[in-house]
Design a protein around this motif. Structure first.
Motif, short mmCIF file in Angstrom:
data_model
loop_
_atom_site.label_atom_id
_atom_site.label_comp_id
_atom_site.label_asym_id
_atom_site.label_seq_id
_atom_site.Cartn_x
_atom_site.Cartn_y
_atom_site.Cartn_z
N ASP A 236 40.90 59.68 42.25
CA ASP A 236 42.02 58.79 42.56
C ASP A 236 41.64 57.34 42.33
O ASP A 236 40.61 56.88 42.85
CB ASP A 236 42.45 58.99 44.02
CG ASP A 236 43.04 60.36 44.28
OD1 ASP A 236 43.81 60.83 43.42
OD2 ASP A 236 42.72 60.97 45.32
N ASP B 139 42.71 53.48 42.99
CA ASP B 139 43.57 52.66 43.84
C ASP B 139 43.83 51.31 43.19
O ASP B 139 43.27 50.98 42.14
CB ASP B 139 42.95 52.50 45.24
CG ASP B 139 41.60 51.82 45.21
OD1 ASP B 139 41.56 50.60 44.94
OD2 ASP B 139 40.58 52.50 45.46
N ARG B 140 44.68 50.51 43.82
CA ARG B 140 45.16 49.27 43.23
C ARG B 140 44.07 48.20 43.10
O ARG B 140 44.24 47.24 42.35
CB ARG B 140 46.29 48.70 44.08
CG ARG B 140 45.84 48.16 45.44
CD ARG B 140 46.99 47.66 46.27
NE ARG B 140 47.85 48.76 46.69
CZ ARG B 140 48.90 48.57 47.49
NH1 ARG B 140 49.24 47.38 47.90
NH2 ARG B 140 49.62 49.61 47.86
N GLU C 113 45.53 52.68 35.34
CA GLU C 113 46.75 52.96 36.09
C GLU C 113 46.38 53.55 37.45
O GLU C 113 45.47 54.37 37.59
CB GLU C 113 47.60 53.96 35.29
CG GLU C 113 48.90 54.35 35.97
CD GLU C 113 49.64 55.40 35.16
OE1 GLU C 113 50.62 55.96 35.69
OE2 GLU C 113 49.23 55.67 34.00
N GLU C 114 47.12 53.12 38.47
CA GLU C 114 46.88 53.62 39.82
C GLU C 114 47.40 55.05 39.94
O GLU C 114 48.47 55.39 39.41
CB GLU C 114 47.59 52.73 40.83
CG GLU C 114 47.38 53.15 42.28
CD GLU C 114 48.13 52.25 43.24
OE1 GLU C 114 48.14 52.57 44.45
OE2 GLU C 114 48.69 51.23 42.79
N SER D 175 35.49 46.77 41.41
CA SER D 175 36.62 46.70 42.32
C SER D 175 36.61 45.40 43.12
O SER D 175 35.57 44.74 43.26
CB SER D 175 36.58 47.89 43.28
OG SER D 175 37.57 47.78 44.28
N PHE E 269 42.41 54.50 49.76
CA PHE E 269 41.31 54.37 48.81
C PHE E 269 40.17 55.28 49.24
O PHE E 269 40.06 55.65 50.41
CB PHE E 269 40.82 52.92 48.72
CG PHE E 269 40.08 52.46 49.95
CD1 PHE E 269 38.69 52.50 50.01
CD2 PHE E 269 40.77 51.99 51.06
CE1 PHE E 269 38.01 52.08 51.12
CE2 PHE E 269 40.09 51.57 52.19
CZ PHE E 269 38.71 51.61 52.23
#
Length: 634
Positions: A234, A236-237, A291-292, A311, A406
């Motif tokens: 995953d 995250d933003r 892309e999230e 990040s 996250f």
């Protein structure tokens, strides 16, 4: 926090999620992995033609060049007859990486000799800018070999152990070593790693090199990762960039990467923000501004596949040494950072789900939850003692955190060494049966004169015997003698309280040993011991008894009980006939065998008692019959 009083758990979690999202949104500036100084030494002696015929050192070195984080410092050298600069030591950037990848093609197997001492000196001579961790990675397949003169080779090896190694340790270098063949000086390579807190690895073949380099880099230049669940992860933003490392075998399918909106990337077809590097045994894919959402890859599921990230929001884990000794105090410390500062808001930490996953040397996996009970405020640092590392061997530690919006992971391999080896054996050299226990210290690690060793022996009945071991300076070992009370298997454990060479106090128990105490003159089990001694006339002194006369002997044989048996009318009844006495054995002729006599007497008494009971039953039936006949007459 007062506002949270009275709210239900779901509301609190919702508020905490909003708080986390706010923290992520306010984070600015891309954070990268903590910089390190990585220096690589690659053996190019002629023996590599046999041990690395496909020259797989080239893709392994290229992998290392690709994975060293930007902002770190690095340099590559080869060595054989002497060291050669492969890639000059400098700041890692995209240009440096590109040049380093190209330089790896110059790796050969052409030199005759293997001058490890000169290579270590060359790598240590480069200057580090700033105060950052320094690491040397040494790959070799042979011994220290400068000349056909064995004395010269021995002198060079001694120089490494006695001079170069202490200097490297004092300067703060962590030396990681890789043995590429059984002919490699594993003792020397292991010593270099242990004395400097580095990692020692044995490559079964050149195919293992890329994986070993990647594993060492997790210690030398640790990077924050995203957890891979199967083949999904995953994004995250807060993630500005991720780099996927996927290992392959010859039968693996071609790697494909699928975005959250179901777009598929391949090596030949991808967007401009994707950089794809394909080499023998692995793919490295870097995606900027991803892309999230949930990404997936089509590839073999491999535990060494990883996704490292750049990040705005970070899990900061304090590095652990690549190797340590049993009994050393080790703590896992980590924090969550925003703009380089630890987050200390209690509500943030209440929603975090943190865990430590430990893969033990026996491949068993244990998961330890790390809740707020380990959180130190106001510092905002989690501190968990690593008291589960109680056995020597290689461990894999993974810190996994889940903040709902996250997820993060940091992986750290560590090798635990035993600074003392325990041995035990049964011994009768001086005529006394005993167990001799010895403990030999790793004198490069442990100070024997400042250490005490206690041994505890446990037998099969769980009875324990302990002793303090005695240090023998000339023999460089501790010794103790233990005397079990009976034969059989015993377990010997040791408790060590001492001091390492660097002055650290240490307390540990090395792996226990099992000893089979079965020697010719060892004590036996109590019952068997008594029987043996009685049979030989050694254990119990018997009273003197006069020999019976022939007549008495005859009487004893005819009526061994000595009891006169009569019926209800007072008439004497002969005892049941006894079985003939067995012939005398050789043992009886040589001495009184009380066990045999006791057995015979017991059997005779049993037969006599049986005869009495049978006679009484017979008389009772006869009496009843007579009474019945009398009744009929009347």
């Amino acid at each position: 926090m007062d506002m949270l009083v009275g709210m239900d758990v779901r509301a609190i979690r919702t508020c905490c999620s909003w708080l986390i999202a706010a923290c992520l949104a306010l984070s600015v500036g891309s954070a990268i992995a903590a910089p390190s100084d990585v220096r690589l030494l690659v053996d190019v002696s002629g023996s590599m033609k046999q041990n690395d015929p496909s020259n797989l050192r080239v893709p392994a070195v290229q992998l290392l060049a690709q994975l060293i984080p930007s902002g770190s410092q690095a340099g590559f050298w080869t060595f054989g007859n002497q060291p050669y600069t492969l890639m000059a030591h400098g700041m890692v950037s995209e240009a440096w990486r590109k040049a380093a990848v190209q330089s790896a093609d110059r790796i050969t197997s052409s030199d005759q000799w293997t001058d490890i001492a000169a290579a270590l000196k060359q790598a240590a001579a480069a200057k580090t800018q700033g105060s950052i961790p320094q690491h040397i990675i040494l790959l070799s397949d042979g011994m220290v070999d400068l000349d056909q003169d064995k004395a010269r080779n021995a002198t060079s090896r001694n120089e490494i152990v006695d001079s170069i190694l202490p200097q490297l340790a004092k300067a703060g270098f962590h030396v990681h070593t890789i043995a590429l063949s059984d002919q490699a000086d594993k003792e020397l390579l292991s010593l270099l790693a242990k004395r400097t807190g580095g990692m020692f690895a044995e490559a079964r073949s050149a195919d293992d090199l890329a994986r070993i380099f990647a594993r060492i880099l997790e210690t030398a230049a640790p990077a924050e990762q995203l957890p891979l669940v199967g083949n999904t992860f995953d994004v995250d933003r807060t993630i500005q960039e991720f780099t996927l490392l996927a290992f392959r075998v010859p039968t693996s399918p071609a790697l494909t990467l699928t975005t959250p909106d179901k777009k598929t990337y391949t090596m030949s077809q991808h967007d401009p923000n994707v950089r794809w590097y394909h080499d023998q045994g692995y793919d490295i894919v870097t995606v900027r501004k991803p892309e999230e959402g949930k990404w997936s890859l089509k590839a073999d599921v491999d535990p060494q596949n990883r996704v490292t990230i750049v990040s705005d929001f970070n899990l900061n884990v304090e590095p652990l040494p690549a190797s340590a000794y049993l009994g050393e105090k080790l703590d896992l410390k980590f924090s969550f950072q925003e703009k380089g500062k630890n987050i200390v808001i209690p509500a943030f930490h209440q929603i975090m789900e943190n865990s430590l996953r430990v893969l033990f040397p026996d491949s068993q996996l244990q998961i330890y939850k790390i809740g707020t009970e380990y959180l130190q405020l106001p510092e905002g640092v989690y501190d968990k003692p690593l008291d589960m590392l109680t056995q020597p061997g290689q461990y894999e530690l993974k810190v996994v955190v889940d903040g709902k919006t996250f997820r993060r992971l940091v992986s750290m391999p560590i090798t635990i060494h035993a600074p003392l080896e325990l041995k035990g054996k049964a011994d009768t050299t001086d005529g006394n049966a005993k167990i001799v226990v010895e403990a030999r210290p790793d004198t490069d690690a442990l100070k024997p004169e400042a250490s005490q060793v206690k041994v505890i022996m446990t037998d099969k009945d769980n009875k324990q015997t302990s002793a303090n071991m005695v240090w023998m300076p000339e023999e460089k070992r501790w010794v103790a003698e233990l005397k079990p009370e009976q034969q059989g298997d015993v377990t010997i454990k040791a408790e060590v309280n001492g001091q390492l060479q660097d002055g650290k106090a240490i307390s540990f128990s090395p792996p226990p040993v099992e000893v089979n105490f079965s020697v010719e003159n060892a004590p036996k089990v109590e019952k068997a011991n008594i029987e043996t001694q009685v049979a030989s006339g050694m254990a119990i002194e018997q009273p003197m008894v006069a020999s019976p006369s022939p007549a008495a002997a005859e009487k004893e044989v005819s009526d061994p009980s000595g009891v006169k048996i009569t019926n209800e009318k007072g008439e004497e009844v002969k005892a049941p006939e006894q079985p003939p006495e067995p012939p005398a054995t050789i043992e009886e002729e040589q001495g009184t065998n009380w066990i045999l006599i006791g057995s015979i007497v017991g059997i005779n008494l049993f037969l006599i008692a049986g005869g009495i009971l049978a006679f009484r039953a017979l008389m009772k039936r006869k009496k009843a019959k007579d009474a019945a006949e009398d009744q009929q007459v009347v």
